[in-house]
Design a protein around this motif. Sequence first.
Motif, PDB file in Angstrom:
ATOM      1  N   LYS A  12      -0.131  -1.884   5.728  1.00  0.00           N
ATOM      2  CA  LYS A  12      -1.232  -2.033   4.777  1.00  0.00           C
ATOM      3  C   LYS A  12      -0.745  -1.739   3.363  1.00  0.00           C
ATOM      4  O   LYS A  12      -0.011  -0.785   3.147  1.00  0.00           O
ATOM      5  CB  LYS A  12      -2.386  -1.091   5.149  1.00  0.00           C
ATOM      6  N   THR A  33      -4.638   9.508   1.930  1.00  0.00           N
ATOM      7  CA  THR A  33      -3.268   9.236   1.491  1.00  0.00           C
ATOM      8  C   THR A  33      -3.160   9.244  -0.031  1.00  0.00           C
ATOM      9  O   THR A  33      -2.216   9.797  -0.603  1.00  0.00           O
ATOM     10  CB  THR A  33      -2.789   7.881   2.039  1.00  0.00           C
ATOM     11  N   TYR A  48      -1.915  -1.222  -0.667  1.00  0.00           N
ATOM     12  CA  TYR A  48      -3.027  -0.876  -1.542  1.00  0.00           C
ATOM     13  C   TYR A  48      -2.531  -0.796  -2.986  1.00  0.00           C
ATOM     14  O   TYR A  48      -1.565  -0.085  -3.267  1.00  0.00           O
ATOM     15  CB  TYR A  48      -3.635   0.479  -1.161  1.00  0.00           C
ATOM     16  N   ASP A  88       1.831   1.306   3.369  1.00  0.00           N
ATOM     17  CA  ASP A  88       1.686   2.126   4.571  1.00  0.00           C
ATOM     18  C   ASP A  88       2.256   1.366   5.762  1.00  0.00           C
ATOM     19  O   ASP A  88       1.636   0.425   6.262  1.00  0.00           O
ATOM     20  CB  ASP A  88       0.208   2.457   4.776  1.00  0.00           C
ATOM     21  N   VAL A 117      -6.873   5.805   3.960  1.00  0.00           N
ATOM     22  CA  VAL A 117      -6.229   5.517   2.681  1.00  0.00           C
ATOM     23  C   VAL A 117      -6.675   6.482   1.591  1.00  0.00           C
ATOM     24  O   VAL A 117      -5.892   6.842   0.703  1.00  0.00           O
ATOM     25  CB  VAL A 117      -6.469   4.060   2.237  1.00  0.00           C
ATOM     26  N   THR A 155      -6.530  -4.573  -1.681  1.00  0.00           N
ATOM     27  CA  THR A 155      -5.928  -4.227  -0.400  1.00  0.00           C
ATOM     28  C   THR A 155      -5.367  -5.479   0.260  1.00  0.00           C
ATOM     29  O   THR A 155      -5.814  -6.599  -0.012  1.00  0.00           O
ATOM     30  CB  THR A 155      -6.947  -3.581   0.553  1.00  0.00           C
ATOM     31  N   ILE A 201      -8.694   2.407  -5.657  1.00  0.00           N
ATOM     32  CA  ILE A 201      -8.137   1.198  -5.053  1.00  0.00           C
ATOM     33  C   ILE A 201      -8.612  -0.034  -5.816  1.00  0.00           C
ATOM     34  O   ILE A 201      -9.804  -0.219  -6.050  1.00  0.00           O
ATOM     35  CB  ILE A 201      -8.560   1.080  -3.574  1.00  0.00           C
ATOM     36  N   SER A 215      -3.486  -6.533   4.257  1.00  0.00           N
ATOM     37  CA  SER A 215      -3.034  -6.070   5.565  1.00  0.00           C
ATOM     38  C   SER A 215      -2.149  -7.116   6.226  1.00  0.00           C
ATOM     39  O   SER A 215      -2.394  -8.324   6.108  1.00  0.00           O
ATOM     40  CB  SER A 215      -4.236  -5.768   6.471  1.00  0.00           C
TER      41      SER A 215
END
Length: 216
Positions: A65, A42, A67, A58, A39, A77, A74, A79
């Motif tokens: 995921k 990214t 973010y 993502d 991340v 988060t 960040i 998931s």
Amino acid sequence: NKNSSTRVLLAAIHNEALAKYRTVAKNAALATGFTEIEVFSTIRSSVLEEDGMVVLLDLGAATTKLYVVASGIIQQTHSMTVGSQDMTLSLSQALQLSVADAEELKRQIGLSEAGNDARITQALQFTLERILGESRRVIQSYENNTGTKIAKVILTGGGALLKGLVPYAKTYFERDVVLADPFAKVEYPAFLEDTLKEAGPSFSVAIGAALRKLNE
């Protein structure tokens, strides 16, 4: 100051996963100068300083995921155990196709050119509604809890390449939705522009890692 506080971002990776990647690099005769959680690569490649508060979504094969990112840092988060392979499986079941044929149909047609066969759109939307619906709830919860506004959703990962995904996602998030464009931060021959824009989301991590090395 006793009343002051500092927020700390703690990131970790399993030792087994790190050892696996180091073994892969060694067997490929590659010299790695650093390791980094994807991340962060990214963010480096796909988030601009002027973007402000954004969400990186993502879309991987097995997981998605999310973010929340502010000024490159960040904030939260999330998931989900659902990804682009679930779209392929749903399409395979709906149209009685092999997984390989369903994957090819997903890549070639997606949401934008489904024609008169509503089964294609419905099969893809079955998975997308799980991903986008949960993402929307996370975004709304974050905004309500913090009193801040998320300006943009950036789609990255291989699943982001689904045709017609950007306008479809805009109907869910009711805000700007764009594909990650990591190649915008590097130079390339002009004739490759269209190709690299289309492929960009798949290369966000690789470009981000390369940028870190170039900046050292």
